[in-house]
Design an enzyme around this catalytic site. Sequence first.
Site, PDB file in Angstrom:
ATOM      1  N   HIS A 225     -14.122  28.726  42.456  1.00  7.51           N
ATOM      2  CA  HIS A 225     -14.344  30.047  43.031  1.00  7.51           C
ATOM      3  C   HIS A 225     -15.803  30.472  43.092  1.00  7.51           C
ATOM      4  O   HIS A 225     -16.127  31.503  43.657  1.00  7.51           O
ATOM      5  CB  HIS A 225     -13.542  31.116  42.286  1.00  7.51           C
ATOM      6  CG  HIS A 225     -14.182  31.507  40.978  1.00  7.51           C
ATOM      7  ND1 HIS A 225     -14.093  30.732  39.853  1.00  7.51           N
ATOM      8  CD2 HIS A 225     -14.929  32.584  40.634  1.00  7.51           C
ATOM      9  CE1 HIS A 225     -14.756  31.323  38.867  1.00  7.51           C
ATOM     10  NE2 HIS A 225     -15.268  32.444  39.311  1.00  7.51           N
TER      11      HIS A 225
HETATM   12  C1  UD1 Z   1     -15.860  37.690  40.090  1.00  4.56           C
HETATM   13  C2  UD1 Z   1     -17.093  37.545  39.211  1.00  4.56           C
HETATM   14  C3  UD1 Z   1     -17.136  36.150  38.606  1.00  4.56           C
HETATM   15  C4  UD1 Z   1     -15.842  35.834  37.896  1.00  4.56           C
HETATM   16  C5  UD1 Z   1     -14.683  36.000  38.884  1.00  4.56           C
HETATM   17  C6  UD1 Z   1     -13.359  35.711  38.233  1.00  4.56           C
HETATM   18  C7  UD1 Z   1     -19.116  38.824  39.852  1.00  4.56           C
HETATM   19  C8  UD1 Z   1     -20.474  38.689  40.416  1.00  4.56           C
HETATM   20  N1  UD1 Z   1     -18.353  37.717  39.943  1.00  4.56           N
HETATM   21  O1  UD1 Z   1     -16.032  36.817  41.200  1.00  4.56           O
HETATM   22  O2  UD1 Z   1     -18.186  36.090  37.650  1.00  4.56           O
HETATM   23  O3  UD1 Z   1     -15.879  34.500  37.414  1.00  4.56           O
HETATM   24  O4  UD1 Z   1     -14.692  37.374  39.365  1.00  4.56           O
HETATM   25  O5  UD1 Z   1     -12.348  35.638  39.219  1.00  4.56           O
HETATM   26  O6  UD1 Z   1     -18.762  39.877  39.363  1.00  4.56           O
HETATM   27  N2  UD1 Z   1     -10.534  39.445  46.137  1.00  4.56           N
HETATM   28  C9  UD1 Z   1      -9.215  39.655  46.478  1.00  4.56           C
HETATM   29  N3  UD1 Z   1      -8.393  40.190  45.531  1.00  4.56           N
HETATM   30  C10 UD1 Z   1      -8.826  40.524  44.281  1.00  4.56           C
HETATM   31  C11 UD1 Z   1     -10.184  40.287  43.966  1.00  4.56           C
HETATM   32  C12 UD1 Z   1     -11.012  39.735  44.908  1.00  4.56           C
HETATM   33  O7  UD1 Z   1      -8.782  39.377  47.576  1.00  4.56           O
HETATM   34  O8  UD1 Z   1      -8.028  41.013  43.467  1.00  4.56           O
HETATM   35  C13 UD1 Z   1     -11.444  38.850  47.154  1.00  4.56           C
HETATM   36  C14 UD1 Z   1     -12.424  39.890  47.649  1.00  4.56           C
HETATM   37  O9  UD1 Z   1     -12.006  40.496  48.800  1.00  4.56           O
HETATM   38  C15 UD1 Z   1     -13.689  39.092  47.862  1.00  4.56           C
HETATM   39  C16 UD1 Z   1     -13.562  37.916  46.939  1.00  4.56           C
HETATM   40  O10 UD1 Z   1     -12.218  37.847  46.527  1.00  4.56           O
HETATM   41  O11 UD1 Z   1     -13.760  38.621  49.172  1.00  4.56           O
HETATM   42  C17 UD1 Z   1     -14.500  37.990  45.792  1.00  4.56           C
HETATM   43  O12 UD1 Z   1     -14.166  39.021  44.845  1.00  4.56           O
HETATM   44  P1  UD1 Z   1     -15.259  39.594  43.787  1.00  4.56           P
HETATM   45  O13 UD1 Z   1     -14.593  40.344  42.697  1.00  4.56           O
HETATM   46  O14 UD1 Z   1     -16.359  40.256  44.476  1.00  4.56           O
HETATM   47  O15 UD1 Z   1     -15.878  38.291  43.140  1.00  4.56           O
HETATM   48  P2  UD1 Z   1     -15.196  36.996  42.536  1.00  4.56           P
HETATM   49  O16 UD1 Z   1     -15.533  35.851  43.414  1.00  4.56           O
HETATM   50  O17 UD1 Z   1     -13.755  37.224  42.198  1.00  4.56           O
END
Ligand code: UD1
Length: 378
Positions: A225
């Site tokens: 991820h």
């Molecule tokens: C975040 C953390 C990372 C951690 C990871 C665990 C930061 C910078 N990164 O990354 O350190 O290891 O969480 O999973 O804080 N999304 C969904 N549903 C959700 C959550 C996210 O669809 O419930 C999608 C969002 O739309 C986005 C992507 O996933 O496009 C990234 O989500 P985001 O929380 O910004 O960062 P992670 O990659 O999950």
Amino acid sequence: MGVGTIPGPQRSRVTRSRPHRPTFAVVAATRPNFMKVGPVIQALRADADIEFIHTGQHYDSQMSATFFEELGLPEPDVNLDVGSGPHGWQTGAVMAALERRLIERPVDALLVPGDVNSTLAAALTAAKLGIPVAHIEAGLRSADWSMPEEINRVLTDRLSTWLFTTVEDAEGDLLAEGIERNRIHFVGNTMIDTLLAHLEQARGVAEHTMSRLGVGAGYSLLTLHRPSNVDGERLQGLLDAVGELAMETPFVFPVHPRTAHQLSARGIRIPEGVTTTEPLSYLPFLGLMDRARLVLTDSGGIQEETSVLGVPCLTLRENTERPVTCELGTNTLVGVDPDRIIAEGRARLGHPTSPAVIPLWDGKAGERIAGALLDDFS
Ligand code: UD1
């Protein structure tokens, strides 16, 4: 003698009012955070009032709600419903919403785990309101400033009154950064507290998860991820390497939402022998990891969990903030070159490992954190 000591927020600021029963805000935001705060909430509950705040950074039920049920966590008192967005926006949105809440309902200290954007946002908000911060999982360093998590870790530690570290070595790194020794508390790993407390339950659901996914004994597990691995061209090469290994061991690949988005946007085909699934909740994933032949990952927490379980782990990154998992655990840092991943994967498949013994990863870190905090408020 290095940079010398830089004065930081000290405990003397919090003992002034000496409240009888302290109130602590505990802030959680993303999937791995829930496993880190659970044991601390559990250990504090009897002697403190807890204001449990979910920032809403993770919001899908498979990334959030099911974890509360499985871990027996209380429902959050408030969800700031921030959701996803660019880094500056996400950090700012957590700050604005949390500031309002902390002004409405003041607390004696704020506890925050890990290294995600919400971690730094919460620490910064509290520090500016004069609320002392306790950082759960302090002191980890990858020395890689291109990782948003590294920025979040360093700055959160700088702002914290209590730095609760998972490994002995963290103290040296923190002292070298000028953090005063009396702010550093080596307590162990609360994520491992959660693992040890739920392992039997997880083992009980493993068969069911395997049959639901259609895999038998001898499978391996893949998670990816990190933006550096999934947001660009690299993803295809990594999956090609997994496809080669899948000829020897079938893979289960629970796909993180970020990765799912990239797979469909780039039209990437999943190799034969790799079974994809939606993100798994805690118990099914732990049960699956415990029985896996090999784990390939770019996660931080999984490097720790596989070490404790005694499952060989290859970390598809150039660096790790968790070197203890390579020194004492079952983890090998293999980078992102497909040929190297294939070679190391084949080598590890032939060599079973045993569970690692890492100092203070004994299921009692949450109790140590609660003890240190309550001492300061007694
Ligand atoms: C975040 C953390 C990372 C951690 C990871 C665990 C930061 C910078 N990164 O990354 O350190 O290891 O969480 O999973 O804080 N999304 C969904 N549903 C959700 C959550 C996210 O669809 O419930 C999608 C969002 O739309 C986005 C992507 O996933 O496009 C990234 O989500 P985001 O929380 O910004 O960062 P992670 O990659 O999950």
